[in-house]
Motif scaffolding. Structure first.
Motif, PDB file in Angstrom:
ATOM      1  N   LYS A 196      68.609  34.622  11.580  1.00 22.16           N
ATOM      2  CA  LYS A 196      68.813  35.193  12.915  1.00 22.16           C
ATOM      3  C   LYS A 196      69.456  34.222  13.899  1.00 22.16           C
ATOM      4  N   PHE A 197      69.543  32.951  13.542  1.00 18.72           N
ATOM      5  CA  PHE A 197      70.097  31.969  14.467  1.00 18.72           C
ATOM      6  C   PHE A 197      71.469  31.496  13.994  1.00 18.72           C
ATOM      7  N   PRO A 198      72.473  31.495  14.880  1.00 16.47           N
ATOM      8  CA  PRO A 198      73.753  30.865  14.532  1.00 16.47           C
ATOM      9  C   PRO A 198      73.593  29.355  14.577  1.00 16.47           C
ATOM     10  N   TYR A 199      74.539  28.650  13.957  1.00 11.85           N
ATOM     11  CA  TYR A 199      74.456  27.190  13.991  1.00 11.85           C
ATOM     12  C   TYR A 199      74.726  26.682  15.399  1.00 11.85           C
ATOM     13  N   SER A 200      73.951  25.688  15.825  1.00 11.32           N
ATOM     14  CA  SER A 200      74.141  25.066  17.129  1.00 11.32           C
ATOM     15  C   SER A 200      73.927  23.570  16.996  1.00 11.32           C
ATOM     16  N   ALA A 201      74.903  22.778  17.470  1.00 10.93           N
ATOM     17  CA  ALA A 201      74.749  21.324  17.424  1.00 10.93           C
ATOM     18  C   ALA A 201      73.637  20.869  18.362  1.00 10.93           C
ATOM     19  N   ILE A 202      73.490  21.541  19.503  1.00  6.77           N
ATOM     20  CA  ILE A 202      72.452  21.167  20.474  1.00  6.77           C
ATOM     21  C   ILE A 202      71.066  21.430  19.906  1.00  6.77           C
ATOM     22  N   ALA A 203      70.917  22.523  19.171  1.00  6.39           N
ATOM     23  CA  ALA A 203      69.595  22.896  18.642  1.00  6.39           C
ATOM     24  C   ALA A 203      69.014  21.819  17.743  1.00  6.39           C
ATOM     25  N   GLY A 204      69.876  21.017  17.117  1.00  9.12           N
ATOM     26  CA  GLY A 204      69.402  19.992  16.206  1.00  9.12           C
ATOM     27  C   GLY A 204      68.620  18.877  16.875  1.00  9.12           C
ATOM     28  N   PHE A 205      68.663  18.797  18.200  1.00 12.33           N
ATOM     29  CA  PHE A 205      67.881  17.787  18.911  1.00 12.33           C
ATOM     30  C   PHE A 205      66.432  18.221  19.117  1.00 12.33           C
ATOM     31  N   PHE A 206      66.120  19.468  18.798  1.00 13.79           N
ATOM     32  CA  PHE A 206      64.786  20.014  19.060  1.00 13.79           C
ATOM     33  C   PHE A 206      64.199  20.590  17.766  1.00 13.79           C
ATOM     34  N   HIS A 207      63.023  21.169  17.860  1.00 18.52           N
ATOM     35  CA  HIS A 207      62.381  21.780  16.690  1.00 18.52           C
ATOM     36  C   HIS A 207      62.993  23.157  16.434  1.00 18.52           C
ATOM     37  N   HIS A 208      64.159  23.153  15.833  1.00 18.15           N
ATOM     38  CA  HIS A 208      64.853  24.417  15.568  1.00 18.15           C
ATOM     39  C   HIS A 208      65.168  24.581  14.084  1.00 18.15           C
ATOM     40  N   TYR A 209      65.541  23.484  13.437  1.00 17.71           N
ATOM     41  CA  TYR A 209      65.875  23.506  12.012  1.00 17.71           C
ATOM     42  C   TYR A 209      64.874  22.659  11.220  1.00 17.71           C
ATOM     43  N   GLU A 210      64.521  23.145  10.057  1.00 15.22           N
ATOM     44  CA  GLU A 210      63.800  22.287   9.133  1.00 15.22           C
ATOM     45  C   GLU A 210      64.813  21.407   8.381  1.00 15.22           C
ATOM     46  N   LEU A 211      64.335  20.294   7.858  1.00 11.04           N
ATOM     47  CA  LEU A 211      65.167  19.383   7.077  1.00 11.04           C
ATOM     48  C   LEU A 211      65.351  19.959   5.673  1.00 11.04           C
ATOM     49  N   PHE A 212      66.581  19.921   5.164  1.00 11.38           N
ATOM     50  CA  PHE A 212      66.866  20.533   3.868  1.00 11.38           C
ATOM     51  C   PHE A 212      67.787  19.637   3.059  1.00 11.38           C
ATOM     52  N   TYR A 213      67.424  19.395   1.804  1.00 10.37           N
ATOM     53  CA  TYR A 213      68.272  18.651   0.883  1.00 10.37           C
ATOM     54  C   TYR A 213      68.949  19.639  -0.060  1.00 10.37           C
TER      55      TYR A 213
END
Length: 343
Positions: A185-202
């Motif tokens: 439901k969320f588009p990619y955002s460079a700003i969002a990466g500074f907050f709790h928005h994405y989990e870390l994925f390998y």
């Protein structure tokens, strides 16, 4: 005669400082807290958006209270409530993920044999139109023969996505990329990466997928550099990645653009010193290869501009990643003078 008491001038001065401090705290808390709520994973969306609007209003109201003591207490309360929520906001593995991140890799180790599960091998028509495919594969640590640094540019020279690919004596390669795990439901955002928005994925993938989508589908500028490491250092790096893949499949973590991104993750896995983890080229990831060159991890028998030019992957017009993709992208690879580096 009794000496008259001198007026006390310190209290107004302290009040001004306290008011100034409260104002700075309000601005800082609002600047960080408002986008942190907006980009949070709180559900439903109405709650997330409502708190995004309410939070700065509460801060301003608390700051404007007539009683300075009441203002300080109110601001402290709001700040404490936000801090408790933020530090206890848990990352999760069970969200409705975008297709590329739906199935994480997992790994088991049996002696010197690595069993990798769910190696991604998507077939792409366009960046968003693809056929999901995965396979399981076994690799012998004794056959690990190379590490390549991949940098992919999509705009300008300062920012690139950086990841590694591990090669084996039988010609196979497995690429590993540290990325944001995005929800549908969320588009990619460079700003969002500074907050709790994405989990870390390998991402653990075939090169046809992870590099091929960038060279042939997205048409990005992609560079492939051979990293010069001793066999022992190469194995330590690979097993460090494997350990983190296994860890994240069971214990999710938050991605952070500053502290847990594609470049800081590589340095963490490589056990680099703090000095290099704080290097400006880590945030401006387009210059990561030049940092690796400075550290002596690339072919220093060529000057870096020459090495950079020769390391670009050139693909024929209309090419698509086929079974021989890994061989094809290395046909123009510059000859690397092999030397051992235990860093």
């Amino acid at each position: 005669m009794m000496q008259q008491a001198q007026p006390h001038h310190k209290t107004p001065h302290r009040r001004r400082w306290a008011h100034w401090f409260a104002g700075c705290a309000t601005i800082l808390l609002g600047t960080f807290g408002t986008p942190a709520l907006y980009y949070s994973t709180l559900e439903p969306d109405a709650l997330r958006l409502g708190l995004t609007v309410l939070f700065p209003l509460v801060l301003v109201t608390a700051f404007l209270l007539r009683s300075h003591q009441s203002a300080r207490l109110a601001l402290a309360g709001v700040g404490a409530a936000f801090a408790v929520w933020y530090v206890t906001d848990p990352p999760r593995n069970n969200r409705d993920w975008a297709g590329e991140y739906a199935l994480p890799a997992d790994v088991t180790l049996e002696g010197r044999t690595v069993h990798l599960h769910h190696v991604r091998d998507f077939i792409y028509k366009t960046p968003s139109d693809y056929t999901p495919r995965y396979y399981d594969a076994d690799y012998s640590l004794d056959d690990l023969s190379s590490v390549d640094l991949v940098t992919s540019y999509w705009a300008g020279e300062s920012i690139a996505h950086v990841f590694l690919s591990f090669g084996f004596r039988d010609g196979r390669h497995v690429a590993m990329s540290i990325e944001t795990r995005r929800q549908k439901k969320f588009p990619y955002s460079a700003i969002a990466g500074f907050f709790h928005h994405y989990e870390l994925f390998y991402v653990v993938a075939d090169e046809r997928d992870l590099i091929g989508v960038r060279t042939d589908i997205r048409k990005e500028r992609v560079y492939l550099y051979r990293v010069s490491l001793s066999p022992e250092a190469r194995e330590r790096l690979f097993t460090s990645y494997l350990q983190e893949v296994a860890h994240l499949s069971r214990t999710p973590e938050w991605y952070n653009t500053l502290t847990s991104n594609c470049t800081t993750g590589i340095l963490t896995r490589a056990q680099a010193s703090l000095r290099y983890r704080l290097d400006w080229r880590i945030l401006l990831s387009g210059y990561t290869a030049s940092l690796a060159y400075k550290l002596g991890l690339l072919d220093t028998h060529l000057d870096f501009p020459t090495l950079h030019d020769r390391s670009r992957i050139h693909r024929p017009e209309g090419a698509t990643p086929g079974p021989d993709y890994s061989t094809e992208i290395r046909q123009t690879e510059p000859e690397v003078i092999k030397f051992q580096n235990t860093k």
